[in-house]
Design a protein around this motif. Structure first.
Motif, PDB file in Angstrom:
ATOM      1  N   PRO A  16       0.813  -1.204   0.000  1.00 23.61           N
ATOM      2  CA  PRO A  16       0.000   0.000   0.000  1.00 23.61           C
ATOM      3  C   PRO A  16       0.853   1.263   0.000  1.00 23.61           C
ATOM      4  CG  PRO A  16       0.055  -0.959   2.185  1.00 23.61           C
ATOM      5  CD  PRO A  16       0.807  -1.896   1.298  1.00 23.61           C
ATOM      6  N   THR A  17       0.400   2.246  -0.766  1.00 25.07           N
ATOM      7  CA  THR A  17       0.997   3.574  -0.764  1.00 25.07           C
ATOM      8  C   THR A  17      -0.098   4.548  -0.389  1.00 25.07           C
ATOM      9  OG1 THR A  17       2.542   2.943  -2.492  1.00 25.07           O
ATOM     10  CG2 THR A  17       2.220   5.297  -2.123  1.00 25.07           C
ATOM     11  N   VAL A  18       0.019   5.201   0.734  1.00 29.27           N
ATOM     12  CA  VAL A  18      -1.059   6.000   1.299  1.00 29.27           C
ATOM     13  C   VAL A  18      -0.932   7.436   0.821  1.00 29.27           C
ATOM     14  CG1 VAL A  18      -2.158   6.764   3.428  1.00 29.27           C
ATOM     15  CG2 VAL A  18      -1.116   4.497   3.306  1.00 29.27           C
ATOM     16  N   PRO A  19      -1.990   8.005   0.235  1.00 27.92           N
ATOM     17  CA  PRO A  19      -1.949   9.409  -0.179  1.00 27.92           C
ATOM     18  C   PRO A  19      -2.146  10.316   1.025  1.00 27.92           C
ATOM     19  CG  PRO A  19      -4.092   8.493  -0.644  1.00 27.92           C
ATOM     20  CD  PRO A  19      -3.251   7.366  -0.116  1.00 27.92           C
ATOM     21  N   PRO A  20      -1.842  11.588   0.891  1.00 22.80           N
ATOM     22  CA  PRO A  20      -2.073  12.517   2.009  1.00 22.80           C
ATOM     23  C   PRO A  20      -3.576  12.680   2.267  1.00 22.80           C
ATOM     24  CG  PRO A  20      -1.342  13.693   0.044  1.00 22.80           C
ATOM     25  CD  PRO A  20      -1.157  12.247  -0.235  1.00 22.80           C
ATOM     26  N   VAL A  21      -3.918  12.730   3.544  1.00 19.97           N
ATOM     27  CA  VAL A  21      -5.327  12.798   3.937  1.00 19.97           C
ATOM     28  C   VAL A  21      -5.891  14.188   3.732  1.00 19.97           C
ATOM     29  CG1 VAL A  21      -6.900  12.546   5.874  1.00 19.97           C
ATOM     30  CG2 VAL A  21      -5.051  10.916   5.562  1.00 19.97           C
ATOM     31  N   GLY A  22      -5.146  15.207   4.032  1.00 25.72           N
ATOM     32  CA  GLY A  22      -5.628  16.570   3.897  1.00 25.72           C
ATOM     33  C   GLY A  22      -6.715  16.879   4.902  1.00 25.72           C
ATOM     34  N   VAL A  23      -7.794  17.523   4.417  1.00 25.84           N
ATOM     35  CA  VAL A  23      -8.876  17.955   5.294  1.00 25.84           C
ATOM     36  C   VAL A  23     -10.011  16.939   5.342  1.00 25.84           C
ATOM     37  CG1 VAL A  23      -8.368  20.398   4.942  1.00 25.84           C
ATOM     38  CG2 VAL A  23      -9.912  19.214   3.366  1.00 25.84           C
ATOM     39  N   ALA A  24      -9.797  15.753   4.843  1.00 23.05           N
ATOM     40  CA  ALA A  24     -10.865  14.755   4.819  1.00 23.05           C
ATOM     41  C   ALA A  24     -11.247  14.350   6.231  1.00 23.05           C
ATOM     42  CB  ALA A  24     -10.413  13.527   4.032  1.00 23.05           C
ATOM     43  N   ASP A  25     -12.559  14.105   6.425  1.00 28.53           N
ATOM     44  CA  ASP A  25     -13.017  13.609   7.721  1.00 28.53           C
ATOM     45  C   ASP A  25     -13.320  12.104   7.689  1.00 28.53           C
ATOM     46  OD1 ASP A  25     -15.657  13.333   6.557  1.00 28.53           O
ATOM     47  OD2 ASP A  25     -15.875  15.489   6.832  1.00 28.53           O
TER      48      ASP A  25
END
Length: 615
Positions: free
Chosen positions: A512-521
């Motif tokens: 797995p390569t995890v993307p940045p979460v940012g402002v997601a809830d």
């Protein structure tokens, strides 16, 4: 199997004098059986019912033949009177073509060829060969005296043969109607005693299809011939009754029959009138009547009950006409219906149902998967739009698109798909999703109290929640196929009003390569491989490390109806685990509690060994 089919075809062709009366009798039995049943229900004795039905049918056929023969004789007497109009129209066409130069060039070319042939013929006559100068032998004709009885027999037998065939058909129909129950039992004993249910269903299906097709087609053709006859009579076409009766019969021949029935009246209109207006009126009469019959009368009466594809009807017409001539052309559709019913219920002949039937041979998800493999998003979009006329996008993705991706993932796990095929399938799926964006926008703009408000799937009674104010991250678990499923889920979430974070394709099959979460809830991870719990656990842990308050869910559907071991939230440390898209949407857009805290697994420290003990 091919040799058997060739042998059967040769046998049918050689023995057509025997098989044609049998086929006619069988189809007439199917047609008259409902009439006999109707009379039997009215307490008419069995023998009387059969004789009454057969007599009425053959009296009708005889009267029909007499009327047609009379009209044909009348037409033959009047044909010489139409020659002047035909010659005038041909001259007019020739003069019109000579002005344009097309017919002029053709006529000159034909004239030059004719002159060249004449010159060569004259040259050959001027230089006769020695053999040509020899006297021609006197032809000798041998005349044999024939017996008067043989001469009479050779003259009468061709006339008696049609009546003998008709009498044979009548006798066969009578006995088939009288012995219907016995013939049914013998057929069951011969081919289907081991499965009475299937054999009975086959007999009922064949009788219902063929009988209803012939009766309803007769009604439709009669309703077609009546306005044609009246219209031709009003237009002044001679022998209008003849053309109406011919169109009634010829329409039993699919596609080709109506065209043949229209050509003869058009030719007669061309012959009897000096202008072209009558031809146009006759053509308009046939076209309008055909459109009304095809689009109004036929769907209203019976629709399409033959169970044959349009191509199969054409191919069967060609085959049976080659086999048995005009009679085979008339019988092509009902005979092919019997073959399709045979293929539907007898496994050894199932290929007939596949080749000739009108039922889809591929399930919608299989058809979509095949189009995605072929890299054809246009046909995939057309098929999707047809299904979306009666259902919502969530239903289509849930019932068709996601199972198609599961088929692809299964093939990938088996190692039968190359990297290029996976990339092509993923890009084609993305194109399909983009092509359906307009439909997604339409569903999003529908009123909340309309049908879309309860668009929770065909089998879901609970409506999908509103996603206004939600920010969701939808990512694929491992590979490009998982990412395609995540893109479908993202489109459905956007329809519900949620804001989606665009995620580039960063997942790979190795890990797995995890993307940045940012402002997601909320984040949803899509896995189409049910054995990906370890990968799911890693991605969930990494996402929660980035943002501890993030709600993380996993969508892991079943593959091909084979349920993997039930995955629970504790198995992957997720806030929710779903197997369907509708459940994933509900869980993502509904707060069911605070986010699950990250479970940190600490390594156990080994006891330190004193340096002195090591020594």
């Amino acid at each position: 199997m091919v040799l058997i089919l060739i042998g059967v075809g040769a046998l049918l062709h050689i023995g057509q004098e025997v098989f044609v009366p049998l086929a006619l009798a069988l189809l007439l039995t199917f047609t008259l059986a409902p009439i006999v049943n109707f009379l039997r229900k009215r307490h008419v004795p069995k023998i009387a019912s059969v004789l009454l039905a057969v007599a009425s049918a053959f009296v009708t056929i005889t009267l029909f033949s007499i009327v047609v023969a009379t009209q044909v004789a009348n037409l033959a007497d009047n044909i010489p009177t139409y020659q002047r109009n035909i010659v005038a129209k041909v001259d007019a066409l020739t003069q019109a073509g000579s002005g344009s130069g097309v017919l002029d060039h053709l006529s000159k070319a034909v004239e030059r060829i004719g002159n060249e042939l004449k010159i060569r013929a004259n040259e050959s006559q001027e230089t006769p060969t020695a053999e040509a100068q020899k006297p021609e032998p006197i032809p000798v004709e041998i005349v044999t005296r024939s017996n008067p009885i043989e001469t009479l027999g050779s003259f009468i037998l061709p006339l008696i043969s049609p009546f003998a065939s008709a009498g044979l058909v009548i006798v066969l129909v009578i006995f088939m109607l009288l012995e219907r129950e016995a013939l049914r039992d013998r057929f069951i004993r011969l081919v289907g005693l081991g499965d009475l249910h299937k054999t009975t269903s086959a007999l009922q299906d064949a009788g219902k299809r063929v009988g209803k097709y012939l009766l309803m087609q007769l009604v439709v053709n009669s309703l077609y011939a009546i306005p044609i006859t009246i219209g031709l009579w009003a237009l002044g076409i001679p022998n209008a009754i003849l053309w109406g009766l011919l169109t009634l019969v010829l329409r039993f021949v699919p596609y080709i029959g109506p065209v043949i029935g229209m050509i003869l009246p058009l030719f007669l209109a061309l012959a009897i009138a000096p202008g072209w207006s009558l031809v146009a009126w006759v053509a308009g009469l046939f076209i309008v009547t055909e459109l009304v019959s095809n689009n109004v009368v036929e769907p209203w009466l019976y629709g399409s009950h033959t169970g044959l594809s349009p191509l199969a009807i054409i191919v069967s017409a060609i085959f049976w006409s080659w086999l048995w001539g005009p009679v085979g052309l008339m019988l092509s559709t009902p005979l092919t219906v019997c073959l399709v019913v045979l293929g539907r219920y007898v496994p050894q002949f199932s290929f007939l149902d596949v080749l000739l039937g009108n039922e889809p041979v591929l399930q919608p998800q299989e058809k979509l998967y095949q189009r995605l493999l072929a890299g054809d998003p246009n046909e995939a979009t057309d098929n999707a739009e047809q299904l979306l006329e009666e259902e919502y996008l969530v239903d289509y993705y849930e019932r068709v698109a996601l199972p198609a991706l599961i088929l692809a993932e299964t093939d990938r796990q088996r190692g039968v798909m190359t990297r290029e095929q996976i990339a092509l399938l993923a890009s084609t799926t993305r194109t399909l999703i983009d092509n359906l964006a307009d439909i997604a926008v339409e569903e999003e703009n529908e009123e909340e109290d309309g049908p879309a408000a309860s668009a929770g799937g065909a089998n879901d009674s609970q409506a999908l929640p509103d996603g206004e104010g939600r920010i969701v991250l939808s990512i694929g678990g491992r590979g490009a196929i998982d990412a395609a499923g995540a893109a479908m889920l993202a489109q459905l979430l956007s329809i519900q009003g949620a804001e989606l974070i665009e995620v580039p394709q960063t997942s790979n099959e190795d890990g797995p390569t995890v993307p940045p979460v940012g402002v997601a809830d909320t984040a949803i991870i899509t896995f189409l491989n049910g054995n990906s719990m370890s990968h799911a656990r890693q991605i969930v842990r990494r996402l929660k490390r980035q943002k501890p308050g993030l709600r993380v869910g996993v969508m892991m559907p079943t593959a091909n109806g084979q349920a993997y071991p039930q995955i629970k939230e504790d198995d992957v440390n997720a806030d929710f685990v779903c197997t369907t898209m509708s459940d994933a949407i509900r869980s993502a857009l509904t707060d069911t509690g605070p986010a699950r805290p990250e479970v940190v697994v600490k390594k156990l420290a080994r006891p330190r060994i004193p340096r002195a003990a090591q020594a």
